[in-house]
Design an enzyme around this catalytic site. Structure first.
Site, PDB file in Angstrom:
ATOM      1  CG  HIS A  18     -10.100  33.695   3.451  1.00 46.10           C
ATOM      2  ND1 HIS A  18     -10.782  32.530   2.035  1.00 46.10           N
ATOM      3  CD2 HIS A  18      -9.701  34.290   1.739  1.00 46.10           C
ATOM      4  CE1 HIS A  18      -9.987  32.628   0.527  1.00 46.10           C
ATOM      5  NE2 HIS A  18      -9.917  33.660   0.564  1.00 46.10           N
ATOM      6  CE  LYS A  42     -14.219  34.623 -10.355  1.00 44.04           C
ATOM      7  NZ  LYS A  42     -12.927  35.615  -9.399  1.00 44.04           N
ATOM      8  NE  ARG A  96      -3.127  33.976  -2.474  1.00 50.24           N
ATOM      9  CZ  ARG A  96      -4.462  33.370  -2.645  1.00 50.24           C
ATOM     10  NH1 ARG A  96      -4.574  32.952  -2.667  1.00 50.24           N
ATOM     11  NH2 ARG A  96      -4.338  34.814  -3.714  1.00 50.24           N
ATOM     12  CB  SER A 134     -10.778  29.868  -3.180  1.00 52.74           C
ATOM     13  OG  SER A 134     -10.599  30.094  -1.972  1.00 52.74           O
TER      14      SER A 134
END
Ligand code: ADP
Length: 167
Positions: A18, A42, A96, A134
């Site tokens: 990030h 979540k 990515r 993450s």
């Protein structure tokens, strides 16, 4: 004219991946709003307040070094709606791999259909941080692994403290 970008994410926790994207945004926008997505259903490791203070701490030096103004906001609605609310003309996303590509392009196109005045800009991950996610960082930390090369030092501290509190 001030150009504002909106970079949404979970940031649970903020990683060096990030940080790489945030830093490179300085080449594109004058002001960057980091959107911490809040999804009541979540489960996250860090709470909203922790994510905000961590991002503010980590982004202070980036802002000082690049001159880009950085703000942190939370949002619980569509990222395009949040982007419009904060006055952003571009949404920033990182890519990515092919999985990110497939998902992000589809989402970018649906966002464009809903809000044609906001462009999604994709930045490809830098080689040194491309593998960082993450979710994997949390998994490694939970199993006692060393995450110091994947996250800023402040995130390492907060993740360790959070895991200690929860265990
Ligand atoms: P993650 O996908 O790791 O859980 P987020 O949901 O916070 O992280 O992701 C927010 C945005 O940051 C997404 O566009 C994601 O593709 C991008 N991103 C996450 N990790 C990286 C990385 N290592 N390099 C480049 N972009 C990344």
């Amino acid at each position: 004219m001030t150009r504002t970008g909106f970079y949404p994410g979970s940031f649970d926790p903020v990683t060096n991946g990030h940080v790489d994207i945030i830093t490179r945004c300085a080449n594109l926008v004058d002001e960057l709003v980091l959107g911490v997505g809040v999804h009541p259903g979540k489960k996250s490791l860090l709470d909203e307040g922790q994510k905000i203070s961590l991002l503010q701490t980590v982004c202070g030096p980036i802002s000082a070094a690049t001159g880009m103004n950085i703000r942190v906001e939370t949002f619980d609605d569509l990222s395009v709606s949040a982007a419009q609310r904060v006055g952003a003309s571009v949404i920033i996303r990182g890519l990515r791999d092919a999985t990110d590509f497939d998902y992000e392009v589809q989402m970018g196109q649906m966002n464009a259909a809903m809000m044609p005045n906001i462009e999604t800009v994709f930045l490809t991950a830098s080689p040194a941080t491309r593998m960082i996610a993450s979710s994997l960082v949390k998994q490694i930390a939970r199993m006692g692994g060393d995450i110091s090369s994947f996250v800023p030092p402040e995130a390492l501290q907060m993740v360790s403290a959070s895991l200690n509190t929860k265990s």
